[in-house]
Design a protein around this motif. Structure first.
Motif, PDB file in Angstrom:
ATOM      1  N   THR A  60      -3.858  -2.686 -19.622  1.00  0.00           N
ATOM      2  CA  THR A  60      -2.569  -3.352 -19.385  1.00  0.00           C
ATOM      3  C   THR A  60      -2.839  -4.840 -19.201  1.00  0.00           C
ATOM      4  OG1 THR A  60      -1.814  -1.367 -18.242  1.00  0.00           O
ATOM      5  CG2 THR A  60      -0.486  -3.357 -17.952  1.00  0.00           C
ATOM      6  N   THR A  61      -2.202  -5.655 -20.006  1.00  0.00           N
ATOM      7  CA  THR A  61      -2.504  -7.087 -19.963  1.00  0.00           C
ATOM      8  C   THR A  61      -1.922  -7.746 -18.723  1.00  0.00           C
ATOM      9  OG1 THR A  61      -0.503  -7.738 -21.154  1.00  0.00           O
ATOM     10  CG2 THR A  61      -2.461  -7.191 -22.482  1.00  0.00           C
ATOM     11  N   ILE A  62      -2.582  -8.806 -18.316  1.00  0.00           N
ATOM     12  CA  ILE A  62      -2.087  -9.549 -17.168  1.00  0.00           C
ATOM     13  C   ILE A  62      -0.722 -10.161 -17.479  1.00  0.00           C
ATOM     14  CG2 ILE A  62      -3.280 -11.701 -17.767  1.00  0.00           C
ATOM     15  CD1 ILE A  62      -2.995 -10.242 -14.211  1.00  0.00           C
ATOM     16  N   ALA A  63      -0.479 -10.476 -18.741  1.00  0.00           N
ATOM     17  CA  ALA A  63       0.820 -11.037 -19.116  1.00  0.00           C
ATOM     18  C   ALA A  63       1.955 -10.062 -18.810  1.00  0.00           C
ATOM     19  CB  ALA A  63       0.822 -11.406 -20.596  1.00  0.00           C
ATOM     20  N   SER A  64       1.688  -8.775 -18.921  1.00  0.00           N
ATOM     21  CA  SER A  64       2.742  -7.790 -18.688  1.00  0.00           C
ATOM     22  C   SER A  64       3.081  -7.653 -17.211  1.00  0.00           C
ATOM     23  CB  SER A  64       2.342  -6.429 -19.262  1.00  0.00           C
ATOM     24  OG  SER A  64       1.234  -5.912 -18.570  1.00  0.00           O
ATOM     25  N   ALA A  65       2.278  -8.280 -16.355  1.00  0.00           N
ATOM     26  CA  ALA A  65       2.557  -8.235 -14.915  1.00  0.00           C
ATOM     27  C   ALA A  65       3.435  -9.402 -14.457  1.00  0.00           C
ATOM     28  CB  ALA A  65       1.259  -8.249 -14.122  1.00  0.00           C
ATOM     29  N   ALA A  66       3.759 -10.305 -15.369  1.00  0.00           N
ATOM     30  CA  ALA A  66       4.541 -11.489 -14.984  1.00  0.00           C
ATOM     31  C   ALA A  66       5.832 -11.074 -14.283  1.00  0.00           C
ATOM     32  CB  ALA A  66       4.847 -12.324 -16.214  1.00  0.00           C
ATOM     33  N   GLY A  67       6.049 -11.637 -13.119  1.00  0.00           N
ATOM     34  CA  GLY A  67       7.268 -11.364 -12.371  1.00  0.00           C
ATOM     35  C   GLY A  67       7.280 -10.027 -11.647  1.00  0.00           C
ATOM     36  N   LYS A  68       6.150  -9.338 -11.671  1.00  0.00           N
ATOM     37  CA  LYS A  68       6.113  -7.989 -11.100  1.00  0.00           C
ATOM     38  C   LYS A  68       5.143  -7.920  -9.917  1.00  0.00           C
ATOM     39  CE  LYS A  68       7.347  -5.874 -15.487  1.00  0.00           C
ATOM     40  NZ  LYS A  68       6.945  -4.958 -16.571  1.00  0.00           N
ATOM     41  N   ASP A  69       5.115  -6.755  -9.296  1.00  0.00           N
ATOM     42  CA  ASP A  69       4.231  -6.503  -8.157  1.00  0.00           C
ATOM     43  C   ASP A  69       3.100  -5.564  -8.568  1.00  0.00           C
ATOM     44  OD1 ASP A  69       5.959  -7.967  -6.655  1.00  0.00           O
ATOM     45  OD2 ASP A  69       6.600  -6.315  -5.353  1.00  0.00           O
ATOM     46  N   ILE A  70       1.871  -6.018  -8.376  1.00  0.00           N
ATOM     47  CA  ILE A  70       0.698  -5.159  -8.567  1.00  0.00           C
ATOM     48  C   ILE A  70       0.266  -4.678  -7.188  1.00  0.00           C
ATOM     49  CG2 ILE A  70      -1.724  -5.078  -9.306  1.00  0.00           C
ATOM     50  CD1 ILE A  70      -1.073  -7.481 -11.167  1.00  0.00           C
ATOM     51  N   THR A  71      -0.004  -3.386  -7.084  1.00  0.00           N
ATOM     52  CA  THR A  71      -0.562  -2.857  -5.832  1.00  0.00           C
ATOM     53  C   THR A  71      -1.865  -2.146  -6.155  1.00  0.00           C
ATOM     54  OG1 THR A  71       1.675  -2.510  -4.967  1.00  0.00           O
ATOM     55  CG2 THR A  71      -0.132  -1.427  -3.792  1.00  0.00           C
ATOM     56  N   THR A  72      -2.902  -2.490  -5.415  1.00  0.00           N
ATOM     57  CA  THR A  72      -4.200  -1.833  -5.590  1.00  0.00           C
ATOM     58  C   THR A  72      -4.476  -0.943  -4.382  1.00  0.00           C
ATOM     59  OG1 THR A  72      -5.543  -3.477  -4.414  1.00  0.00           O
ATOM     60  CG2 THR A  72      -4.991  -3.951  -6.728  1.00  0.00           C
ATOM     61  N   ILE A  73      -5.574  -0.241  -4.432  1.00  0.00           N
ATOM     62  CA  ILE A  73      -5.947   0.626  -3.308  1.00  0.00           C
ATOM     63  C   ILE A  73      -6.047  -0.179  -2.014  1.00  0.00           C
ATOM     64  CG2 ILE A  73      -8.436   0.412  -3.785  1.00  0.00           C
ATOM     65  CD1 ILE A  73      -6.680   3.615  -2.550  1.00  0.00           C
ATOM     66  N   GLU A  74      -6.445  -1.441  -2.132  1.00  0.00           N
ATOM     67  CA  GLU A  74      -6.571  -2.269  -0.919  1.00  0.00           C
ATOM     68  C   GLU A  74      -5.212  -2.553  -0.288  1.00  0.00           C
ATOM     69  OE1 GLU A  74      -8.005  -2.971  -3.843  1.00  0.00           O
ATOM     70  OE2 GLU A  74     -10.133  -3.446  -3.540  1.00  0.00           O
ATOM     71  N   GLY A  75      -4.155  -2.471  -1.105  1.00  0.00           N
ATOM     72  CA  GLY A  75      -2.831  -2.825  -0.606  1.00  0.00           C
ATOM     73  C   GLY A  75      -1.887  -1.650  -0.429  1.00  0.00           C
ATOM     74  N   LEU A  76      -2.386  -0.447  -0.693  1.00  0.00           N
ATOM     75  CA  LEU A  76      -1.500   0.724  -0.605  1.00  0.00           C
ATOM     76  C   LEU A  76      -0.929   0.870   0.795  1.00  0.00           C
ATOM     77  CD1 LEU A  76      -0.366   3.150  -2.196  1.00  0.00           C
ATOM     78  CD2 LEU A  76      -2.359   4.455  -1.412  1.00  0.00           C
ATOM     79  N   ASP A  77      -1.782   0.690   1.784  1.00  0.00           N
ATOM     80  CA  ASP A  77      -1.356   0.696   3.184  1.00  0.00           C
ATOM     81  C   ASP A  77      -2.314  -0.225   3.937  1.00  0.00           C
ATOM     82  OD1 ASP A  77       0.262   2.396   5.428  1.00  0.00           O
ATOM     83  OD2 ASP A  77      -1.773   1.941   6.121  1.00  0.00           O
ATOM     84  N   SER A  78      -1.787  -1.074   4.787  1.00  0.00           N
ATOM     85  CA  SER A  78      -2.628  -2.096   5.422  1.00  0.00           C
ATOM     86  C   SER A  78      -3.748  -1.489   6.258  1.00  0.00           C
ATOM     87  CB  SER A  78      -1.773  -3.027   6.277  1.00  0.00           C
ATOM     88  OG  SER A  78      -1.150  -2.280   7.310  1.00  0.00           O
ATOM     89  N   LYS A  79      -3.528  -0.277   6.766  1.00  0.00           N
ATOM     90  CA  LYS A  79      -4.547   0.360   7.597  1.00  0.00           C
ATOM     91  C   LYS A  79      -5.158   1.602   6.953  1.00  0.00           C
ATOM     92  CE  LYS A  79      -2.711  -1.442  11.920  1.00  0.00           C
ATOM     93  NZ  LYS A  79      -1.938  -1.197  13.142  1.00  0.00           N
ATOM     94  N   GLY A  80      -4.868   1.787   5.693  1.00  0.00           N
ATOM     95  CA  GLY A  80      -5.424   2.967   5.025  1.00  0.00           C
ATOM     96  C   GLY A  80      -4.796   4.257   5.491  1.00  0.00           C
ATOM     97  N   ASN A  81      -3.547   4.161   5.937  1.00  0.00           N
ATOM     98  CA  ASN A  81      -2.901   5.350   6.483  1.00  0.00           C
ATOM     99  C   ASN A  81      -1.693   5.807   5.676  1.00  0.00           C
ATOM    100  OD1 ASN A  81      -4.605   5.959   8.622  1.00  0.00           O
ATOM    101  ND2 ASN A  81      -3.636   4.421   9.945  1.00  0.00           N
ATOM    102  N   HIS A  82      -1.695   5.497   4.403  1.00  0.00           N
ATOM    103  CA  HIS A  82      -0.690   6.094   3.527  1.00  0.00           C
ATOM    104  C   HIS A  82      -0.864   7.619   3.597  1.00  0.00           C
ATOM    105  CE1 HIS A  82       1.128   7.408  -0.287  1.00  0.00           C
ATOM    106  NE2 HIS A  82       1.773   6.241  -0.305  1.00  0.00           N
TER     107      HIS A  82
END
Ligand code: FES
Ligand code: FES
Length: 172
Positions: A60-82
């Motif tokens: 998935t190109t970075i261009a396709s993320a324009a204006g959108k929100d990317i969430t990675t494993i690091e950001g799924l839950d601030s304390k890892g408690n999803h």
């Protein structure tokens, strides 16, 4: 110049828009929780969320993320408690761990779309995420536990009751 968010933080990028999101996350932001496996959308190791939907960041190109929100494993839950992360711990899902951030992001996306998936819906959603260690049965059980946790708003110390671990092994 394009802008988007990564784990809630605003970012701008003025490089090659054809660069895969995975390259940007790992090489430019140092978010190494998202893994490179096949580079061809075949294994799911690179799965992140784009506007809440699971995507393969290696294709998935970075261009396709324009204006959108990317969430990675690091950001799924601030304390890892999803709920998915709690369930993963409860079931001791990972073996080597390489595929697991992708597995968790795929499962979290599934539960966002379908809070109470059937066994077959879990299999269908997770089948594109390959685990060379063969942790599929624990993954399946953990997805069910996560769904139960989310529906009951549990804390992660319970929820094993009723978990259906009867799922056929899949071949790699
Ligand atoms: S690395 Fe993206 S699907 Fe395998
Ligand atoms: S836990 Fe080793 S590849 Fe999945």
């Amino acid at each position: 110049m394009m802008s988007f968010k990564v784990n809630g933080q605003s970012k701008t990028f003025s490089g090659d828009g054809d660069m895969p999101i995975l390259w940007y996350l790992r090489d430019e932001l140092g978010l190494s929780g998202t893994k490179f496996g096949c580079g061809m959308a075949l294994c799911g190791a690179c799965t992140v969320h784009l506007d809440g939907k699971a995507i393969r960041s290696c294709v998935t190109t970075i261009a396709s993320a324009a204006g959108k929100d990317i969430t990675t494993i690091e950001g799924l839950d601030s304390k890892g408690n999803h709920p998915v992360q709690k369930a993963w711990r409860e079931h001791n899902v990972p073996q080597c761990g390489f595929c697991q951030s992708g597995q968790i992001m795929q499962a979290a996306s599934l539960l966002e779309d379908n809070a109470s998936p059937s066994d077959q819906e879990i299999i269908d959603s997770m089948q594109g995420n390959i685990c060379r260690c063969g942790t599929y049965q624990r993954i399946h059980a953990a997805v069910k536990t996560a769904a139960e946790m989310a529906s009951k708003n549990l804390t992660g110390n319970s929820g094993k009751g009723g978990v259906n671990t009867i799922v056929k092994n899949r071949e790699l």
